[in-house]
Design an enzyme around this catalytic site. Structure first.
Site, PDB file in Angstrom:
ATOM      1  N   ASP A 187      -2.649   2.456  -6.210  1.00 21.64           N
ATOM      2  CA  ASP A 187      -1.662   2.548  -5.127  1.00 21.64           C
ATOM      3  C   ASP A 187      -1.623   1.337  -4.201  1.00 21.64           C
ATOM      4  OD1 ASP A 187      -4.137   3.039  -4.040  1.00 21.64           O
ATOM      5  OD2 ASP A 187      -3.474   4.672  -2.740  1.00 21.64           O
ATOM      6  N   GLU A 188      -2.315   0.253  -4.533  1.00 23.84           N
ATOM      7  CA  GLU A 188      -2.205  -0.929  -3.679  1.00 23.84           C
ATOM      8  C   GLU A 188      -2.451  -2.204  -4.481  1.00 23.84           C
ATOM      9  OE1 GLU A 188      -5.217  -1.716  -0.672  1.00 23.84           O
ATOM     10  OE2 GLU A 188      -6.494  -0.145  -1.534  1.00 23.84           O
ATOM     11  N   ASP A 223       0.864  -1.180   0.000  1.00 21.19           N
ATOM     12  CA  ASP A 223       0.000   0.000   0.000  1.00 21.19           C
ATOM     13  C   ASP A 223       0.904   1.234   0.000  1.00 21.19           C
ATOM     14  OD1 ASP A 223      -2.145   1.653   0.095  1.00 21.19           O
ATOM     15  OD2 ASP A 223      -2.874   1.007   2.055  1.00 21.19           O
TER      16      ASP A 223
END
Length: 375
Positions: free
Chosen positions: A119-120, A25
């Protein structure tokens, strides 16, 4: 003797085959990209958002978060909480470029990558491509490579399944690495509040508290029948998660369940004035996903009233829309099925595609109408 630990799935011959899952993350991703690319922003409270009465925060740097600024917060609220914040309009082209570079680092270690957003992502490193001996070392190496090559910071969680790995990645944010070993899962989970369970939002947490469930230990102590009585089929999932059980595999290249675009008006407007924006949103959806759009069986129109009630209208035609004009025409026809008086005002409109069908299976025509009152 075969393992009886539910965290460790069994292979066909009964031998234990523990998974090694890493959840990566990125920390304050959009804001971090802005600070990386503009040295003048480093150390300053940065809020990624368009300015305006209806704008919401896309991301906030940790300097801004100290003032209480959070993602999805109205931009006006963020400005009030942190008057000294630097507001930056989002640049998704650059964020996607950074996300692709991060994905390239992941691919050095495994092909089993399931992105959740820019983003993860989940990574299954049960067998990794670099020959590193432990999943923890894989996660540590990935974080080091992201920092050294991209000048960005990632947090990571390592665990025997996706559920635990996601909780772990949030445990020592920012710039953290946390590992949950199979034998530690129960003792780790029991004291946590139910809000720590991914997918349990404020509404569900409030429902749980109303029936005396505040911690995962409280969930654990209820039997399956009780949880089903309170939460229906979701009770089965909660029963498993309270025991640290999650057999869901990492699924690379997962097909999109839906594609949509929406916008909030500067002022509340009547339904008759929404046509231009519906046309623009349909074009945006088609242009951004034309390859997948041809597999989408269902067109969805979403509206939100000034009172925050959400209304959806949808249509599954005999064949998927084959052009932007056809998508637009269907979306506009759905607007005709919104049965509100001429004085009703709306604050948001959205257009979407869903019900993706990759195989050549005849669809069933359907009309779906829903009105969701705000919580």
């Amino acid at each position: 003797m075969p393992s009886q630990n539910p965290l460790i799935p069994l292979s066909v011959n009964g031998a234990p085959t523990p998974r090694k899952i890493v959840h990566i993350d990125m920390d304050a991703f959009y804001a971090s990209v802005e600070q990386r690319d503009n040295p003048d922003l480093r150390g300053r409270p940065v809020v990624v958002a368009w300015r305006g009465n209806r704008s919401v925060v896309c991301a906030a740097s940790y300097e801004a978060r100290r003032f209480g600024v959070r993602s999805a917060m109205p931009a006006l609220t963020a400005e009030r909480l942190c008057p000294g914040a630097v507001f930056i309009p989002p640049d998704f082209v650059r964020y996607k470029e950074a996300s692709r570079a991060i994905r390239g680092i992941f691919e050095r270690h495994t092909d089993l990558i399931e992105p959740l957003s820019l983003d993860e992502a989940y990574l299954d490193v049960t067998e990794n491509k670099t020959g590193l001996p432990t999943a923890t070392l894989v996660a540590k190496t990935i974080r080091q490579q992201i920092r050294a090559e991209l000048n960005l910071v990632a947090s990571a969680g390592v665990a025997p399944n996706k559920f635990l790995a996601k909780i772990a990645s949030d445990w020592k944010k920012p710039d953290g690495l946390f590992v949950i070993q199979p034998h530690e899962a129960q003792s780790f989970l029991q004291p946590l509040t139910v809000g720590r369970i991914p997918g349990v939002g404020q509404v569900t947490e409030s429902r749980m508290k109303a029936v005396g469930i505040a911690t995962i230990s409280d969930l654990f102590n209820l039997d399956l029948a009780q949880l089903e009585a309170h939460f229906g089929r979701y009770g089965i999932r909660l029963h498993q998660l309270a025991r640290g059980i999650d057999h869901n595999p990492v699924v690379p290249n997962r097909a999109s369940k839906s594609i949509s675009a929406e916008d909030t008006f500067e002022r509340d407007i009547p339904l008759a004035e929404t046509e231009l924006l519906i046309r623009r949103l349909a074009e945006k959806v088609w242009r951004g996903s034309s390859e997948n759009a041809r597999c989408a069986r269902t067109v969805v129109l979403k509206l939100k009233t000034r009172e925050f009630a959400t209304i959806t209208r949808s249509l599954t035609p005999l064949s998927p829309p084959c052009s932007c004009n056809e998508l637009t025409a269907i979306a506009l026809s759905l607007r005709e099925r919104v049965e509100f008086g001429p004085h009703q005002l709306f604050r948001l409109v959205g257009v979407g595609l869903s019900n993706f069908q990759l195989e050549d299976i005849p669809p069933t025509p359907a009309h779906l109408d829903n009105i969701h009152q705000p919580n």
